[in-house]
Design a protein around this motif. Sequence first.
Motif, PDB file in Angstrom:
ATOM      1  N   VAL A 107       0.860  -1.184   0.000  1.00  0.00           N
ATOM      2  CA  VAL A 107       0.000   0.000   0.000  1.00  0.00           C
ATOM      3  C   VAL A 107       0.895   1.232   0.000  1.00  0.00           C
ATOM      4  CG1 VAL A 107      -1.879   1.178   1.159  1.00  0.00           C
ATOM      5  CG2 VAL A 107      -1.644  -1.292   1.379  1.00  0.00           C
ATOM      6  N   LEU A 134      -0.930  -1.051  -4.224  1.00  0.00           N
ATOM      7  CA  LEU A 134      -2.262  -0.492  -3.984  1.00  0.00           C
ATOM      8  C   LEU A 134      -2.062   0.992  -3.666  1.00  0.00           C
ATOM      9  CD1 LEU A 134      -5.304  -1.212  -3.602  1.00  0.00           C
ATOM     10  CD2 LEU A 134      -4.830  -1.310  -1.161  1.00  0.00           C
ATOM     11  N   TYR A 159      -3.065   4.272  -2.445  1.00  0.00           N
ATOM     12  CA  TYR A 159      -4.097   4.564  -1.455  1.00  0.00           C
ATOM     13  C   TYR A 159      -4.414   6.055  -1.398  1.00  0.00           C
ATOM     14  CZ  TYR A 159      -6.274   4.298   3.209  1.00  0.00           C
ATOM     15  OH  TYR A 159      -7.116   4.368   4.276  1.00  0.00           O
ATOM     16  N   GLY A 218      -8.811  -0.189   0.835  1.00  0.00           N
ATOM     17  CA  GLY A 218      -7.957  -0.078   2.017  1.00  0.00           C
ATOM     18  C   GLY A 218      -8.734  -0.418   3.276  1.00  0.00           C
ATOM     19  N   VAL A 260      -6.456  -1.377   6.462  1.00  0.00           N
ATOM     20  CA  VAL A 260      -5.242  -0.574   6.392  1.00  0.00           C
ATOM     21  C   VAL A 260      -5.308   0.548   7.426  1.00  0.00           C
ATOM     22  CG1 VAL A 260      -4.003   1.089   4.961  1.00  0.00           C
ATOM     23  CG2 VAL A 260      -4.780  -1.053   3.976  1.00  0.00           C
ATOM     24  N   VAL A 287      -0.346   4.432   5.651  1.00  0.00           N
ATOM     25  CA  VAL A 287       0.564   4.078   4.576  1.00  0.00           C
ATOM     26  C   VAL A 287       1.980   4.257   5.091  1.00  0.00           C
ATOM     27  CG1 VAL A 287       0.910   4.404   2.121  1.00  0.00           C
ATOM     28  CG2 VAL A 287      -1.174   5.223   3.195  1.00  0.00           C
TER      29      VAL A 287
END
Lengths: 177, 663
Positions: free
Chosen positions: A70, A99, A101, A131, A136, A139
């Motif tokens: 991420v 990914l 984000y 996310g 998540v 980051v």
Amino acid sequence: MKLSFMAPVITFAGIAGVMFYALFYLDPKEIPSELLDKKSPVFALEAVPGYGENLSSENLKEGKITLLNVFASWCVACLAEHPTLMELSRQGKIDIYGLNYKDTPDAAAKWLRRNGSPYARTGMDLKGRVGIDFGVYGVPETFIMGPDGTILDKIIGPITEKDLKNRILPRIDGGEG
Amino acid sequence: MIGEIGHFGLILALVVAVLQGTLPMIGASKGNVALMRFASSAALVQFLAVSISFIALTIAYVGSDFSIVNVAQNSHSLKPMLYKISGVWGNHEGSLLLWAWILALFGFAVAAFGRNLPDGLKARVLSVQGMIGIGFLLFILFTSNPFERIDPAPFDGRGLNPLLQDPGLAFHPPFLYLGYVGLSITFSFAIAALIEGKVDPAWARWVRPWTLAAWGFLTLGIALGSWWAYYELGWGGWWFWDPVENASFMPWLVSTALLHSAIVVEKRDALKNWTILLAIIAFSLSLLGTFLVRSGVLNSVHAFASDPARGVFILGFLVLVIGGSLILYAVRAPTMKGGGLFAPISREGALILNNLLLSTAAATVLLGTLYPLFLDALSGAKVSVGPPYFNATFLPLIIPLIIALAFGPFLAWKRADLKGVFSRLKLAIVSVCVIVGVSWWVTDDGPILAFVGMGLFAWLVTAVFVELADRIKLFRTSLRQSLKRFLNLPRSAYGMSIAHLGVAMVILGVTASEAWQSERLDVMQPGETVVVGGYDFQFEGAERLEGPNYGILRGSFNVKRNGSLVADLRPEQRVYESPPMETTEAAIWPMLSADLYVVIGEEDGKGGYATRIYHKPFISWIWIGAIVMFIGGGFSLSDRRFRIGAASARKKQTQKTAEAAGA
């Protein structure tokens, strides 16, 4: 004593309490993701323009171990782990999927152009929906995905030398052997 | 020897601070004039003692005395003189010493200029200053002593981080500290008022200039910091919502609120508790910022834990100062009587709205800044809370603030007529339409927010001028009369208009540069030309040179517009040896309409160089606006009512004209 006059000191007591806790009970233990050992959430995302093919949950269960990283262009800590990812992708032992984000396509593409892209596929999670499904916190985070799309492990924050040696590389070598 | 003198100065200062922090306070509660007056002498001696210490460290740096650990770790004999001096505060220990020195300087200033302050109030204020001084001096002496020796002394120093070897950054911390520490004075006034249980307009007349001065320095300090980031980091970015930046931005937001609420206390004897609370919070955030940033807590919790003595001290000090003052507030504030009543639509109401929005903005920044710390502390997770969070929370608070900002100065105290204000702001609405229309026509594209920003700019600028025209009765009386009125306006009225114009300029700079910047990344061969933002950039080549303590790769660009030469730009990449590090020196051609920004990077092995070229419309206005805001603060600070003693007939007259003018 009126409550409204107490509010500031109570708020501060809360902040001070957490800082106190941070100071004395700092044991960097990681909260495991709720999803550990479960299947990846279902998603399908478009790629950052010009950087790899689109990314969906199907790509995570193609019979090999993959990394789902991420990242975001606004994330300073991502720069810290970037060289590690670049090196990993140069070795070609494992596919790294990015990914992206809560970013904008423009900013993400610029960031990848400036720093290089280690990603075989990228997916833009513009609103951060995917996310959330992945739990998540922030980051960067990196998920190690099993061959059938289960989440094997999760690294919170930049990937350190230690993470690489103890958590990622054994999986790759174990997966091959 | 010089190290021992410096060390001695610190110990002396601590002893004096202990006396200054206790005796005058006792004197004030017992009514003992001698003990109260002792405060001023103590403040002077403390200032002298810390000065000795600061000068000693500076001499050690200038003379490259590497037997002092701090100098050995942060300086180098080959460093240019300017950076030897700025190296004094370019590190943890030295920066704390600078803090303590400014603290002592300001305490001394209150003692020297506060001749017309009542004895009791002055004694208590200086006493609180003394207590803050105790905390800082203890912290320096026990955990961060800049005078520690090393034996044997190394042959040369390790050098200062090259990124910090820059004039912008050399002067950035002193300005910030002037701001942070200036807020300690308003804090001390707030605590003294809580102890005395009395806040009156005279109190506010004392607090406001200190807030203004602190705010002005913070404005300048933050602007310098962001300007440095803009030209030194080589990304062309100027604000990153980085914890270090937020640490200075939060006290700025709160002191902006304080600055406005103190007006209400002064003019209307209302909002007292709130103003006191703001004064406490503003300084608390300064402390939090100073410590969290300096101890590296925000960037890495591990650095915090690695020196437990420092961490424990920091936390203890914060709890004592912030917690103690907030408890005092909780106990004493409810007993204070508020003054004048007012309707929601009034100058007071507008200032309350201003305060609510600004303090909410500060709270959201605080939340975003501390969240990673909390998460890191609790789960070991390292995360960035990035611009998406701050943009999403900050902008919705700032947009209504700017809209309301235009109304505020038109509203009368106590009760105002909103309809009348609207009719006077017709012109502003027209200009919003014009500017938004023109920017649409010129750029023909851009995010919605860009047009909102341009609209806000037009709205604010027009409102400022309409208000000014209103005040001097422009076109409603003879021009001569208007000019006379203009010249007779109180300086605080100029100050307000100028500062608000500064805000508008910042809005213009931020909006235009964010929305309509053009950028190109290329690998360019010598002789090649690219077009960015309507300018032709011809790359002429690059050469390698030697600087005083670094190696240089310098590129040369020829910039033309419509065939005529605009600028010769020479961006550099510098390679330092001690410590080994590379820095980017962007070449910038600032114009009022746009900045041309060129960065040169590595050679690609085939004679080409990586280049980044930006065209950033109106970006200089961000810093011009900040300077204009600072000037506005200066005008307000020089207002007659702050310069003249409390009980003079002339002051009353000034206040009358000020009120008549609606200041």
